[in-house]
Design a protein around this motif. Structure first.
Motif, PDB file in Angstrom:
ATOM      1  N   GLN A  65       0.633  -1.045   0.070  1.00 38.05           N
ATOM      2  CA  GLN A  65      -0.255  -0.435   0.316  1.00 38.05           C
ATOM      3  C   GLN A  65       0.975   1.390  -0.170  1.00 38.05           C
ATOM      4  O   GLN A  65       0.739   1.826  -0.525  1.00 38.05           O
ATOM      5  CB  GLN A  65      -1.000   0.433   1.120  1.00 38.05           C
ATOM      6  N   THR A  66       1.889   1.769   0.919  1.00 37.35           N
ATOM      7  CA  THR A  66       2.880   2.477   1.174  1.00 37.35           C
ATOM      8  C   THR A  66       3.543   2.719  -0.516  1.00 37.35           C
ATOM      9  O   THR A  66       3.499   3.714  -1.415  1.00 37.35           O
ATOM     10  CB  THR A  66       4.026   2.213   1.807  1.00 37.35           C
TER      11      THR A  66
ATOM     12  N   GLN B  31       1.093   4.319  -3.152  1.00 38.73           N
ATOM     13  CA  GLN B  31       0.875   5.560  -3.140  1.00 38.73           C
ATOM     14  C   GLN B  31       1.993   6.219  -3.718  1.00 38.73           C
ATOM     15  O   GLN B  31       1.488   7.500  -4.315  1.00 38.73           O
ATOM     16  CB  GLN B  31       0.497   5.889  -1.676  1.00 38.73           C
ATOM     17  N   THR B  32       3.333   5.958  -3.795  1.00 39.15           N
ATOM     18  CA  THR B  32       4.020   6.516  -4.467  1.00 39.15           C
ATOM     19  C   THR B  32       4.036   6.572  -6.016  1.00 39.15           C
ATOM     20  O   THR B  32       5.292   7.746  -6.309  1.00 39.15           O
ATOM     21  CB  THR B  32       5.502   6.750  -3.528  1.00 39.15           C
TER      22      THR B  32
END
Length: 171
Positions: A134-135, A138-139
Protein backbone atom coordinates in the motif's frame (compact mmCIF):
# COMPACT_ATOMS: atom_id res chain seq x y z
CA UNK A 1 12.91 20.73 -19.78
CA UNK A 2 14.82 21.99 -22.80
CA UNK A 3 18.34 20.68 -23.39
CA UNK A 4 21.10 22.03 -25.60
CA UNK A 5 21.72 19.90 -28.70
CA UNK A 6 25.46 20.71 -28.59
CA UNK A 7 26.35 19.84 -24.98
CA UNK A 8 23.19 18.15 -23.62
CA UNK A 9 23.04 20.56 -20.68
CA UNK A 10 19.72 22.03 -19.51
CA UNK A 11 18.95 25.38 -21.07
CA UNK A 12 17.64 28.24 -18.96
CA UNK A 13 14.83 30.67 -19.67
CA UNK A 14 15.64 34.29 -20.36
CA UNK A 15 13.91 37.35 -21.80
CA UNK A 16 15.80 39.24 -24.48
CA UNK A 17 14.39 42.25 -26.37
CA UNK A 18 10.90 41.52 -24.99
CA UNK A 19 10.78 37.89 -26.16
CA UNK A 20 11.24 34.64 -24.25
CA UNK A 21 14.29 32.55 -25.15
CA UNK A 22 16.02 29.44 -23.90
CA UNK A 23 19.74 29.92 -23.52
CA UNK A 24 22.72 27.63 -23.03
CA UNK A 25 25.77 29.48 -21.82
CA UNK A 26 28.65 27.06 -21.84
CA UNK A 27 31.66 28.76 -20.28
CA UNK A 28 34.93 28.53 -22.23
CA UNK A 29 36.72 26.49 -19.53
CA UNK A 30 33.98 23.80 -19.51
CA UNK A 31 34.05 23.51 -23.28
CA UNK A 32 37.83 23.08 -23.31
CA UNK A 33 37.82 20.60 -20.41
CA UNK A 34 35.05 18.50 -22.01
CA UNK A 35 36.43 18.85 -25.56
CA UNK A 36 33.16 20.30 -26.85
CA UNK A 37 33.05 22.87 -29.62
CA UNK A 38 30.36 25.09 -28.20
CA UNK A 39 29.46 28.67 -29.03
CA UNK A 40 29.63 31.07 -26.12
CA UNK A 41 25.79 31.20 -26.08
CA UNK A 42 23.13 29.14 -27.84
CA UNK A 43 19.67 30.70 -28.06
CA UNK A 44 16.33 29.16 -28.93
CA UNK A 45 13.42 31.55 -29.23
CA UNK A 46 10.53 30.08 -27.23
CA UNK A 47 7.89 30.65 -29.91
CA UNK A 48 9.98 28.61 -32.37
CA UNK A 49 9.26 25.68 -30.05
CA UNK A 50 5.81 26.45 -28.66
CA UNK A 51 4.07 27.45 -31.90
CA UNK A 52 4.64 24.07 -33.63
CA UNK A 53 3.85 22.30 -30.35
CA UNK A 54 0.57 24.19 -30.02
CA UNK A 55 -0.33 23.30 -33.61
CA UNK A 56 0.43 19.63 -32.99
CA UNK A 57 -1.62 19.59 -29.78
CA UNK A 58 -4.53 21.29 -31.52
CA UNK A 59 -4.52 18.65 -34.25
CA UNK A 60 -4.05 15.72 -31.86
CA UNK A 61 -7.23 16.62 -30.00
CA UNK A 62 -9.52 17.18 -32.97
CA UNK A 63 -12.51 14.83 -33.16
CA UNK A 64 -10.87 12.98 -36.08
CA UNK A 65 -7.69 12.23 -34.09
CA UNK A 66 -9.00 12.12 -30.52
CA UNK A 67 -9.57 8.37 -30.35
CA UNK A 68 -6.02 7.63 -31.54
CA UNK A 69 -4.57 10.27 -29.19
CA UNK A 70 -6.32 8.67 -26.20
CA UNK A 71 -5.03 5.24 -27.26
CA UNK A 72 -1.49 6.64 -27.58
CA UNK A 73 -1.72 8.26 -24.14
CA UNK A 74 -2.93 5.01 -22.63
CA UNK A 75 -0.16 3.01 -24.30
CA UNK A 76 2.53 5.50 -23.24
CA UNK A 77 1.99 4.94 -19.53
CA UNK A 78 4.63 3.04 -17.58
CA UNK A 79 3.82 -0.64 -17.16
CA UNK A 80 6.68 -1.71 -14.94
CA UNK A 81 6.21 -2.06 -11.21
CA UNK A 82 8.95 -1.07 -8.80
CA UNK A 83 11.08 -3.77 -7.16
CA UNK A 84 9.42 -2.92 -3.83
CA UNK A 85 5.95 -3.56 -5.27
CA UNK A 86 7.06 -6.81 -6.89
CA UNK A 87 8.68 -7.98 -3.64
CA UNK A 88 5.56 -7.19 -1.60
CA UNK A 89 3.34 -8.97 -4.13
CA UNK A 90 5.65 -12.01 -4.10
CA UNK A 91 5.59 -12.10 -0.29
CA UNK A 92 1.78 -11.96 -0.23
CA UNK A 93 1.58 -14.81 -2.78
CA UNK A 94 4.07 -16.90 -0.76
CA UNK A 95 2.10 -16.28 2.43
CA UNK A 96 -1.14 -17.30 0.74
CA UNK A 97 0.52 -20.54 -0.43
CA UNK A 98 1.79 -21.25 3.09
CA UNK A 99 -1.63 -20.60 4.61
CA UNK A 100 -3.20 -23.04 2.15
CA UNK A 101 -0.60 -25.64 3.16
CA UNK A 102 -1.28 -25.06 6.85
CA UNK A 103 -5.01 -25.54 6.30
CA UNK A 104 -4.28 -28.76 4.45
CA UNK A 105 -2.04 -29.88 7.32
CA UNK A 106 -4.84 -29.20 9.79
CA UNK A 107 -7.26 -31.17 7.61
CA UNK A 108 -4.72 -34.02 7.54
CA UNK A 109 -4.62 -34.16 11.36
CA UNK A 110 -1.58 -32.00 12.27
CA UNK A 111 -1.29 -30.61 15.81
CA UNK A 112 -3.62 -27.54 15.88
CA UNK A 113 -1.48 -25.70 18.45
CA UNK A 114 1.63 -26.00 16.26
CA UNK A 115 -0.17 -25.05 13.02
CA UNK A 116 -1.90 -22.11 14.75
CA UNK A 117 1.52 -20.63 15.58
CA UNK A 118 2.61 -20.99 11.94
CA UNK A 119 -0.62 -19.38 10.74
CA UNK A 120 -0.23 -16.45 13.15
CA UNK A 121 3.37 -15.85 12.04
CA UNK A 122 2.46 -16.08 8.34
CA UNK A 123 -0.55 -13.80 8.71
CA UNK A 124 1.65 -11.19 10.44
CA UNK A 125 4.17 -11.44 7.57
CA UNK A 126 1.35 -11.07 5.04
CA UNK A 127 -0.04 -8.01 6.88
CA UNK A 128 3.42 -6.35 6.79
CA UNK A 129 3.69 -7.08 3.06
CA UNK A 130 0.22 -5.62 2.44
CA UNK A 131 1.24 -2.44 4.31
CA UNK A 132 4.46 -2.24 2.25
CA UNK A 133 2.45 -2.73 -0.94
CA UNK A 134 0.00 0.00 0.00
CA UNK A 135 2.86 2.39 0.81
CA UNK A 136 4.69 1.75 -2.46
CA UNK A 137 1.53 1.98 -4.53
CA UNK A 138 0.80 5.41 -3.07
CA UNK A 139 4.16 6.71 -4.34
CA UNK A 140 4.15 4.92 -7.71
CA UNK A 141 2.55 6.56 -10.71
CA UNK A 142 -0.78 4.87 -11.32
CA UNK A 143 -1.88 3.73 -14.74
CA UNK A 144 -5.09 5.30 -15.91
CA UNK A 145 -7.67 3.33 -17.84
CA UNK A 146 -8.62 4.39 -21.35
CA UNK A 147 -11.98 5.63 -20.06
CA UNK A 148 -10.31 7.70 -17.30
CA UNK A 149 -8.06 9.35 -19.88
CA UNK A 150 -11.05 9.97 -22.13
CA UNK A 151 -12.88 11.69 -19.26
CA UNK A 152 -9.94 14.04 -18.73
CA UNK A 153 -9.67 14.82 -22.41
CA UNK A 154 -13.07 16.42 -22.80
CA UNK A 155 -12.01 19.61 -24.50
CA UNK A 156 -13.74 22.93 -24.19
CA UNK A 157 -13.57 24.82 -27.47
CA UNK A 158 -14.53 28.42 -27.92
CA UNK A 159 -16.52 28.67 -31.12
CA UNK A 160 -18.23 31.88 -32.18
CA UNK A 161 -18.12 33.33 -28.68
CA UNK A 162 -19.75 30.25 -27.13
CA UNK A 163 -18.20 27.19 -25.60
CA UNK A 164 -18.57 23.80 -27.24
CA UNK A 165 -17.40 20.62 -25.54
CA UNK A 166 -16.03 17.81 -27.66
CA UNK A 167 -16.17 14.33 -26.17
CA UNK A 168 -14.42 11.22 -27.48
CA UNK A 169 -17.76 9.86 -28.71
CA UNK A 170 -18.29 13.05 -30.74
CA UNK A 171 -21.17 14.35 -28.58
Amino acid sequence: MIYCAVCQRRMQGQYNHGAAYYRCRFPQEYALANEVEHPRNVYLREDALTDPLDEWLASAFTPDHLDQTITNMCDAQPTDTTPQTAAAQATIAACDAKLAQYRAALDAGADPALVTGWITQTQAERTRAEADLQTTQQTEPRRMSRSQIAELVVLPRHVGGGCVTTRPDGS
